[in-house]
Design a protein around this motif. Structure first.
Motif, short mmCIF file in Angstrom:
data_model
loop_
_atom_site.label_atom_id
_atom_site.label_comp_id
_atom_site.label_asym_id
_atom_site.label_seq_id
_atom_site.Cartn_x
_atom_site.Cartn_y
_atom_site.Cartn_z
N LEU A 193 0.84 -1.21 0.00
CA LEU A 193 0.00 0.00 0.00
C LEU A 193 0.86 1.25 0.00
O LEU A 193 0.54 2.25 -0.65
N ARG A 194 1.98 1.21 0.71
CA ARG A 194 2.90 2.36 0.75
C ARG A 194 3.54 2.58 -0.62
O ARG A 194 3.64 3.70 -1.10
N ALA A 195 3.95 1.49 -1.28
CA ALA A 195 4.55 1.59 -2.61
C ALA A 195 3.57 2.18 -3.62
O ALA A 195 3.98 2.87 -4.56
N ALA A 196 2.29 1.95 -3.40
CA ALA A 196 1.26 2.50 -4.29
C ALA A 196 0.87 3.93 -3.92
O ALA A 196 0.05 4.53 -4.59
N GLY A 197 1.45 4.45 -2.84
CA GLY A 197 1.15 5.82 -2.44
C GLY A 197 -0.16 5.97 -1.69
O GLY A 197 -0.65 7.08 -1.49
N LEU A 198 -0.74 4.87 -1.25
CA LEU A 198 -2.04 4.92 -0.57
C LEU A 198 -1.92 5.09 0.93
O LEU A 198 -2.86 5.51 1.59
N VAL A 199 -0.75 4.73 1.49
CA VAL A 199 -0.48 4.96 2.91
C VAL A 199 0.94 5.52 3.04
O VAL A 199 1.76 5.37 2.14
N ALA A 200 1.19 6.15 4.17
CA ALA A 200 2.53 6.64 4.50
C ALA A 200 2.87 6.11 5.88
O ALA A 200 1.99 5.75 6.66
N SER A 201 4.17 6.07 6.20
CA SER A 201 4.58 5.56 7.49
C SER A 201 5.60 6.48 8.13
O SER A 201 6.32 7.21 7.45
N ALA B 127 -3.37 6.78 6.30
CA ALA B 127 -3.87 6.82 4.93
C ALA B 127 -3.43 8.13 4.27
O ALA B 127 -3.23 9.13 4.95
N GLU B 128 -3.27 8.10 2.98
CA GLU B 128 -2.94 9.30 2.21
C GLU B 128 -4.22 9.77 1.51
O GLU B 128 -4.51 9.37 0.38
N PRO B 129 -5.02 10.62 2.17
CA PRO B 129 -6.33 10.99 1.64
C PRO B 129 -6.28 11.65 0.26
O PRO B 129 -7.17 11.43 -0.55
N SER B 130 -5.26 12.43 -0.03
CA SER B 130 -5.22 13.10 -1.34
C SER B 130 -5.06 12.08 -2.46
O SER B 130 -5.69 12.20 -3.51
N ASN B 131 -4.25 11.04 -2.24
CA ASN B 131 -4.09 10.01 -3.27
C ASN B 131 -5.33 9.14 -3.39
O ASN B 131 -5.70 8.72 -4.49
#
Length: 117
Positions: free
Chosen positions: A82-90, A101-105
């Motif tokens: 999910l991080r590689a897809a830009g959907l979450v950050a850590s 979660a990365e709400p803008s993405n």
């Protein structure tokens, strides 16, 4: 055996037009397919649901693993996808890795899939 999708950086924001707007550029189609592939797993969908509903915006990887009933290693694998897809950050805080979660993405992904503008 199916042809594997190419490896591309999909961590950048989604910028292509909605699907309903007509033919899609092949490169945009690959980027979108890889993001959707990152979500196409029941555990990943559960993780995203948890992260999108958390009050303070972040959750520890160990808490996420426990909540969805998988091992820490399995949760880390899914969160990495999910991080590689830009959907979450850590963020690392001491021994804990906190995810959000990365709400803008996610919103950009929603706009691409929308049937109207």
């Amino acid at each position: 055996m199916p042809k594997p999708l190419p490896v591309v950086d999909i961590s950048a924001p989604i910028c292509c037009a909605p699907l309903a707007s007509g033919p899609m550029d092949p490169d945009d189609a690959v980027e979108l397919a890889l993001r959707l592939k990152a979500l196409a797993d029941p555990v990943r969908l559960q993780l995203m649901a948890l992260l999108m509903g958390v009050d303070d915006g972040e959750m520890a990887a160990t808490d996420l693993a426990r909540a969805v009933g998988v091992s820490g290693g399995t949760a880390s694998h899914h969160l990495g996808q999910l991080r590689a897809a830009g959907l979450v950050a850590s963020t690392r805080r001491g021994v804990n890795v906190l995810y959000r979660a990365e709400p803008s993405n996610l919103e950009a992904l929603r706009r691409v899939l929308a049937t109207c503008c």
